[in-house]
Scaffold this motif. Structure first.
Motif, short mmCIF file in Angstrom:
data_model
loop_
_atom_site.label_atom_id
_atom_site.label_comp_id
_atom_site.label_asym_id
_atom_site.label_seq_id
_atom_site.Cartn_x
_atom_site.Cartn_y
_atom_site.Cartn_z
N SER A 1 25.31 26.64 18.25
CA SER A 1 24.63 27.75 18.05
C SER A 1 23.13 27.46 18.13
O SER A 1 22.55 26.49 17.78
N LEU A 2 22.43 28.18 18.99
CA LEU A 2 20.90 28.17 19.08
C LEU A 2 20.69 28.89 17.83
O LEU A 2 20.63 29.82 17.33
N VAL A 3 19.24 27.97 17.41
CA VAL A 3 18.65 28.13 16.20
C VAL A 3 17.12 28.18 16.47
O VAL A 3 16.94 27.88 17.58
N VAL A 4 16.24 28.85 15.58
CA VAL A 4 14.79 28.73 16.02
C VAL A 4 14.53 27.16 16.36
O VAL A 4 14.56 26.25 15.55
N ARG A 5 14.04 27.06 17.54
CA ARG A 5 13.47 25.65 18.03
C ARG A 5 14.73 24.69 18.00
O ARG A 5 14.29 23.62 17.34
N GLY A 6 15.72 24.91 18.00
CA GLY A 6 16.89 24.06 18.00
C GLY A 6 18.29 24.64 18.12
O GLY A 6 18.33 25.39 18.78
N ASN A 7 19.15 23.78 17.81
CA ASN A 7 20.71 23.91 18.04
C ASN A 7 21.47 23.32 17.00
O ASN A 7 20.94 22.51 16.30
N ARG A 8 22.80 23.86 16.57
CA ARG A 8 23.25 23.25 15.73
C ARG A 8 24.81 23.23 16.14
O ARG A 8 25.21 24.14 16.77
N MET A 9 25.53 22.06 16.06
CA MET A 9 26.93 21.99 16.74
C MET A 9 27.58 22.09 15.24
O MET A 9 27.92 20.97 14.63
N ASP A 10 27.93 23.17 14.75
CA ASP A 10 28.52 23.41 13.58
C ASP A 10 30.13 23.44 13.21
O ASP A 10 30.62 23.21 12.11
N VAL A 11 30.83 23.58 14.57
CA VAL A 11 32.25 23.67 14.33
C VAL A 11 32.60 22.64 15.39
O VAL A 11 32.02 22.62 16.61
N TRP A 12 33.49 21.69 14.93
CA TRP A 12 33.95 20.71 16.13
C TRP A 12 35.67 20.69 16.03
O TRP A 12 35.87 21.02 14.73
N GLY A 13 36.24 20.32 17.08
CA GLY A 13 37.68 20.14 17.02
C GLY A 13 37.97 18.65 16.44
O GLY A 13 36.93 17.79 16.22
#
Lengths: 108, 121
Positions: free
Chosen positions: B100-112
């Motif tokens: 997910s793109l967030v303000v000035r960044g990203n987050r890989m918040d769900v992984w297989g």
């Protein structure tokens, strides 16, 4: 540049504070996100954005950023925090994703 | 909550094509997220392979770009990875992740959970 640099290994005494760093040009434009990975498990997001913790992540984990360096701080490290930690961010173009090489945290 | 599950052959012959699928459950692949593939060779760190948006837009790691294709199947709520001309260096645990793109960044918040692929004859 599309590289993020981390120290390969860091150790901390139980209950003490440890900082894990991540350096790269892209961090001047983007915040890092941080992932914890224990052996045989998938990575888990622990910090993202300016200093945000997903639900379920203890508040002893925090993040900060200055210039081209992002930091993950664990205040009062616990035995269960022993793991590999990876930073990542978008690259300077914003179109690609880069990971740091990872830091192995040992809790003594 | 959203869950991801990788599937595909665990053994691929050298010079062949690695094909994996990531099934998305508990949410829609058409949500405002990128969907990524990440791999981890034995004893080594994480390497981003590439990502796809539900529109079909893709971004690839330049070091793998000539061999990688990521596609999306919205009807099946899944996305796929193809890596051609594989060698032993492509042996790794392959993960899919929601980014997910967030303000000035990203987050890989769900992984297989990851799937191990070995390249060997």
């Amino acid at each position: 540049s599309s590289e993020l640099t981390q120290d390969p290994a860091v150790s901390v005494a139980l209950g003490q504070t440890v900082r894990i760093t991540c350096q790269g040009d892209s961090l001047r434009s983007y915040y890092a996100s941080w992932y914890q990975q224990k052996p045989g498990q998938a990575p888990v997001l622990v910090i993202y954005g300016k200093n945000n913790r997903p639900s379920g992540i203890p508040d002893r984990f925090s993040g900060s950023s200055s210039g081209n360096t992002a930091s993950l701080t664990i205040t009062g490290a616990q035995a269960e925090d022993e793991a590999d930690y990876y930073c990542n961010s978008r690259d300077s173009s914003g179109n690609l994703v880069v990971f740091g090489g990872g830091t192995k945290l040992t809790v003594l | 909550q959203v869950q991801l599950q990788e599937s595909g052959p665990g053994l691929v012959k050298p010079s062949g094509t690695l094909s994996l699928t990531c099934a998305v459950s508990g949410g829609s692949i058409s949500s405002s997220n990128w969907w990524s593939w990440v791999r981890q060779p034995p004893g080594k760190g994480l390497e981003w392979i590439g990502e796809i948006y539900h529109s079909g837009s893709t971004n690839y790691n330049p070091s793998l770009k000539s061999r990688v294709t990521i596609s999306v199947d919205k009807s099946k709520n899944q996305f796929s990875l193809k890596l051609s001309s594989v060698t032993a260096a492509d042996t790794a645990v392959y993960y899919c992740a929601r980014d997910s793109l967030v303000v000035r960044g990203n987050r890989m918040d769900v992984w297989g959970k990851g799937t191990t692929v070995t390249v060997s004859s």
